[in-house]
Structures are given as structure tokens and as C-alpha cells.
Motif scaffolding. Sequence first.
Motif, PDB file in Angstrom:
ATOM      1  N   UNK A  79       0.758  -0.922   0.358  1.00  0.00           N
ATOM      2  CA  UNK A  79      -0.179   0.434   0.271  1.00  0.00           C
ATOM      3  C   UNK A  79       0.717   0.932  -0.228  1.00  0.00           C
ATOM      4  N   UNK A  80       0.550   2.025  -1.054  1.00  0.00           N
ATOM      5  CA  UNK A  80       1.226   3.228  -0.892  1.00  0.00           C
ATOM      6  C   UNK A  80       2.914   2.833  -0.898  1.00  0.00           C
ATOM      7  N   UNK A  81       3.483   2.237  -2.208  1.00  0.00           N
ATOM      8  CA  UNK A  81       4.912   1.994  -2.046  1.00  0.00           C
ATOM      9  C   UNK A  81       5.576   1.739  -1.384  1.00  0.00           C
ATOM     10  N   UNK A  82       5.203   1.566   0.387  1.00  0.00           N
ATOM     11  CA  UNK A  82       5.625   2.182   1.447  1.00  0.00           C
ATOM     12  C   UNK A  82       6.551   0.847   1.553  1.00  0.00           C
ATOM     13  N   UNK A 130       5.638 -11.971   0.822  1.00  0.00           N
ATOM     14  CA  UNK A 130       5.507 -11.849  -0.821  1.00  0.00           C
ATOM     15  C   UNK A 130       4.479 -11.914  -1.397  1.00  0.00           C
ATOM     16  N   UNK A 131       3.493 -13.161  -0.889  1.00  0.00           N
ATOM     17  CA  UNK A 131       2.251 -12.867  -1.565  1.00  0.00           C
ATOM     18  C   UNK A 131       1.493 -12.282  -1.653  1.00  0.00           C
ATOM     19  N   UNK A 132       1.788 -12.016  -0.027  1.00  0.00           N
ATOM     20  CA  UNK A 132       0.779 -10.662   0.001  1.00  0.00           C
ATOM     21  C   UNK A 132       0.953  -8.774  -0.098  1.00  0.00           C
ATOM     22  N   UNK A 133       2.502  -8.603   0.112  1.00  0.00           N
ATOM     23  CA  UNK A 133       2.776  -7.206  -0.654  1.00  0.00           C
ATOM     24  C   UNK A 133       2.473  -7.511  -1.864  1.00  0.00           C
ATOM     25  N   UNK A 134       2.899  -8.779  -2.827  1.00  0.00           N
ATOM     26  CA  UNK A 134       2.643  -8.400  -4.326  1.00  0.00           C
ATOM     27  C   UNK A 134       1.417  -8.681  -4.717  1.00  0.00           C
ATOM     28  N   UNK A 135      -0.193  -8.771  -4.487  1.00  0.00           N
ATOM     29  CA  UNK A 135      -1.188  -8.579  -4.387  1.00  0.00           C
ATOM     30  C   UNK A 135      -1.831  -7.247  -4.112  1.00  0.00           C
ATOM     31  N   UNK A 136      -1.183  -7.019  -2.852  1.00  0.00           N
ATOM     32  CA  UNK A 136      -1.851  -6.057  -2.383  1.00  0.00           C
ATOM     33  C   UNK A 136      -0.872  -4.316  -3.531  1.00  0.00           C
ATOM     34  N   UNK A 160      -6.703  -6.868  -2.823  1.00  0.00           N
ATOM     35  CA  UNK A 160      -5.790  -6.263  -1.290  1.00  0.00           C
ATOM     36  C   UNK A 160      -4.457  -6.158  -1.005  1.00  0.00           C
ATOM     37  N   UNK A 161      -5.683  -7.537  -0.307  1.00  0.00           N
ATOM     38  CA  UNK A 161      -4.659  -8.808   0.267  1.00  0.00           C
ATOM     39  C   UNK A 161      -4.155  -9.622   0.144  1.00  0.00           C
ATOM     40  N   UNK A 162      -4.158 -10.957  -1.158  1.00  0.00           N
ATOM     41  CA  UNK A 162      -4.062 -11.433  -1.340  1.00  0.00           C
ATOM     42  C   UNK A 162      -4.907 -11.651  -2.749  1.00  0.00           C
ATOM     43  N   UNK A 163      -4.053 -13.251  -3.408  1.00  0.00           N
ATOM     44  CA  UNK A 163      -4.419 -13.248  -4.137  1.00  0.00           C
ATOM     45  C   UNK A 163      -5.448 -14.506  -4.468  1.00  0.00           C
ATOM     46  N   UNK A 164      -6.128 -14.351  -5.269  1.00  0.00           N
ATOM     47  CA  UNK A 164      -7.526 -15.181  -5.025  1.00  0.00           C
ATOM     48  C   UNK A 164      -7.362 -16.467  -5.079  1.00  0.00           C
TER      49      UNK A 164
END
Length: 195
Positions: A79-82, A130-136, A160-164
Motif C-alpha cells: 500500500x502506498x509503495x511503502x 511476498x504473496x501478500x505484498x505483491x497482491x496488495x 487488496x489483501x491476497x491472491x484469490x
Amino acid sequence: MTALADPPHIMTPEHFEEAARILARLEEGARLELIDGKVKSKPMPDGDHGRIIQWLTRICMQYRPELWLDPAQGIKVQSYRSGRARPDGTLAPMDAFVGQGEWADPAPVLMVVEVTSYDSDTEQRDRVEKPRAYAETGIPLYLMIDRKSCQVSLYSEPSSECYEDVRTVPFGKSLHLPDPVGITLDTTPLKDWVK
């Protein structure tokens, strides 16, 4: 490096980028990432790890010559490239990162690739964070080549939270990478590059 990276520290992206630049000058080949505000060190790849990336690069060049699987490009994530991540491979149009610097905007990225290491942090880093960050971030596909379990997992349909959707096949089976990549991988050669 261990004092900075072992216990995770909360840090701003700006401070992280400066620390990563300093550390890279001090310790050749140091690879740091910033995920969830925590600095983490990423193990240096071994020869089999490198060979897997070569194999995938060759396939991408054969079927999608207008794209490039970059093994070194850092990208802004979450989120917001943080966050700041350095995937083992970042698939994007050939000139997508021209003029971008060490930490690029992820908008043109079609797929990121991680090849698991044999370190104790792999479970948390490659399968959870990593999956969460990439999905977000909205990256369409995340391909994880898991050398410990001899499986390839494709994460797709980011939210916004995960890969479905997650599809996993054992080494030796075919795996289709849907649009925007559109390549089918025969994963049989991966059997040769595991311990």
C-alpha cells in the motif's frame, strides 16, 4: 549486515533505501528488502537458483521476446509503495524500467518470480509476506518455484489483501501462466536443480 537485518526493524522507505545503498557498498552482493516496514536480508542465490532463473528467462525470451525477466530490479510494493522488494525475476516490457533507478514503480510488472532458498526464513518470506505484498501492489501473477517441496505455485487474481487463486503443480507437470503472460511451462527440467 546481521545487526541490521536479523531482528526486523520498523523503518521508512527513504531510510531503508539509504541503508541499502550504504550496505551494498560495504558488503558486496548484500540484498535487502523492506516488507511490512521490516528490514530483511535475502540470501544470495546459489548456482541451481541461478540456473532456474536462466531457464525461465530463456522460455520468456522464446515465447514473449518483447518482455524481459529482470533478475535484479527492485520494485516498490505494498500500500502506498511503502515496501521495497527485489524479486528473483521481474517480468515486464523490455524498456519498462528505463530511467527508474534501483526501486521502480511496479505498474508495468506482469509477473514476479521467487525461487525458494534453503534458509529458515523462506517459509515466512516467500509463502506469506511476498504473496501478500505483491497482491496488495496489484501485480497480476506471482510464480513461486519451491525447491524444498519440488513444486511450482502460481498466484493470480490479486486483491487488496491476497491472491484469490493459487494453483500448485509438482515438478514434471505443465503449468499455464495465463494472461497477461500467456506461456505454458513444462516444469520437468526443474527436477535437475534441487538438492
